[in-house]
Design a protein around this motif. Structure first.
Motif, short mmCIF file in Angstrom:
data_model
loop_
_atom_site.label_atom_id
_atom_site.label_comp_id
_atom_site.label_asym_id
_atom_site.label_seq_id
_atom_site.Cartn_x
_atom_site.Cartn_y
_atom_site.Cartn_z
N ASN A 1 0.44 -0.66 0.12
CA ASN A 1 0.12 -0.08 -0.45
C ASN A 1 1.05 1.24 -0.11
O ASN A 1 1.41 1.24 1.14
CB ASN A 1 -1.07 -0.19 1.03
CG ASN A 1 -1.99 0.75 1.06
OD1 ASN A 1 -1.55 2.31 0.42
ND2 ASN A 1 -3.32 0.46 1.58
N HIS A 2 1.28 1.85 -1.06
CA HIS A 2 1.85 3.01 -1.59
C HIS A 2 1.31 4.15 -0.42
O HIS A 2 2.56 4.69 0.00
CB HIS A 2 2.22 3.02 -2.86
CG HIS A 2 3.33 2.35 -3.51
ND1 HIS A 2 4.62 1.99 -3.24
CD2 HIS A 2 2.40 1.26 -4.41
CE1 HIS A 2 5.19 1.16 -4.00
NE2 HIS A 2 3.93 0.77 -4.65
N GLU B 1 0.06 4.13 2.49
CA GLU B 1 0.02 3.82 3.76
C GLU B 1 1.18 4.51 4.25
O GLU B 1 1.71 4.75 4.73
CB GLU B 1 -0.44 2.44 4.51
CG GLU B 1 -2.04 2.52 3.59
CD GLU B 1 -2.73 3.58 5.43
OE1 GLU B 1 -1.92 3.45 6.42
OE2 GLU B 1 -3.71 4.57 4.65
N GLU B 2 2.97 3.92 2.80
CA GLU B 2 3.52 4.30 3.42
C GLU B 2 4.02 5.54 3.42
O GLU B 2 4.73 5.80 3.64
CB GLU B 2 4.62 2.89 2.44
CG GLU B 2 4.12 1.52 2.95
CD GLU B 2 5.10 0.71 3.95
OE1 GLU B 2 5.98 1.95 4.68
OE2 GLU B 2 4.38 0.70 4.56
N LYS C 1 2.49 7.85 3.83
CA LYS C 1 1.54 8.39 5.25
C LYS C 1 2.81 8.17 6.21
O LYS C 1 2.77 9.00 7.58
CB LYS C 1 0.09 8.15 5.61
CG LYS C 1 -0.35 8.47 6.77
CD LYS C 1 -1.87 8.12 6.61
CE LYS C 1 -2.00 8.48 7.72
NZ LYS C 1 -3.97 7.86 7.73
N LYS C 2 3.33 7.28 6.35
CA LYS C 2 4.29 6.93 7.27
C LYS C 2 5.16 7.84 7.20
O LYS C 2 5.84 7.79 8.46
CB LYS C 2 4.84 5.48 7.16
CG LYS C 2 3.79 4.11 7.76
CD LYS C 2 4.63 3.12 7.57
CE LYS C 2 2.83 2.08 7.73
NZ LYS C 2 3.62 0.78 7.08
N VAL C 3 6.16 8.86 6.40
CA VAL C 3 7.05 9.45 6.40
C VAL C 3 6.32 11.29 6.56
O VAL C 3 6.60 11.81 5.61
CB VAL C 3 8.04 9.11 4.93
CG1 VAL C 3 8.66 7.69 5.48
CG2 VAL C 3 7.20 8.93 3.67
N GLY C 4 4.94 11.16 6.19
CA GLY C 4 4.20 12.88 6.48
C GLY C 4 3.66 13.08 4.77
O GLY C 4 4.13 14.18 4.90
N LYS D 1 1.76 12.49 1.51
CA LYS D 1 0.43 12.05 1.01
C LYS D 1 0.33 11.81 -0.76
O LYS D 1 0.52 13.11 -1.06
CB LYS D 1 -0.83 13.36 1.50
CG LYS D 1 -1.59 12.88 1.23
CD LYS D 1 -3.07 14.32 1.54
CE LYS D 1 -4.40 13.63 1.33
NZ LYS D 1 -5.08 14.74 1.50
#
Length: 124
Positions: free
Chosen positions: A34-35, A37-38, A40-43, A45
């Motif tokens: 899920n690109h 979501e990944e 999002k994990k590094v701030g 969008k």
């Protein structure tokens, strides 16, 4: 050598439908990424974007034996993504990619045509 088809489902549902279709055909699911979501994990969008990596080791190995560089493009991948207008798309590599990019025989590459058809049926 990319094929892109519209999907009437969400990105997640598109990938879920493809996941069920390929596993029902006995293929191996290697990863679901899920690109968005990944990101999002590094701030960051991005619109919904998911990648499914799957294949048939028996069939894929035969192709890699014929032309070892094919391994850079196998296992197969299906990408579902949402554009800026909110439309969802399925993108996958055409079988000709292996012939054009690696010199795999056209006959051998064409063995993957049925997988493309399976992917397209999953999003109709």
């Amino acid at each position: 050598t990319l094929i892109t088809k519209s999907s009437k489902y969400s990105v997640s549902e598109t990938i879920g439908r493809i996941e069920r279709a390929v596993t029902d055909k006995g293929m191996t699911l290697f990863a679901r990424i899920n690109h968005a979501e990944e990101a999002k994990k590094v701030g960051l969008k991005m619109p919904p974007t998911e990648l499914l990596i799957f294949g048939n080791p028996k069939g894929g190995t035969a192709l890699m034996i014929e032309m070892p560089t094919v391994a850079i493009d196998l296992p197969m991948k299906a990408l579902a993504w949402e554009d800026q207008a909110g439309r969802v798309w399925l993108t996958y590599n055409a079988s000709e990619l292996l012939h054009v990019r690696h010199g795999l025989s056209a006959e051998s590459a064409a063995r993957l045509d049925a997988v493309g058809q399976l992917l397209e049926r999953a999003v109709e």
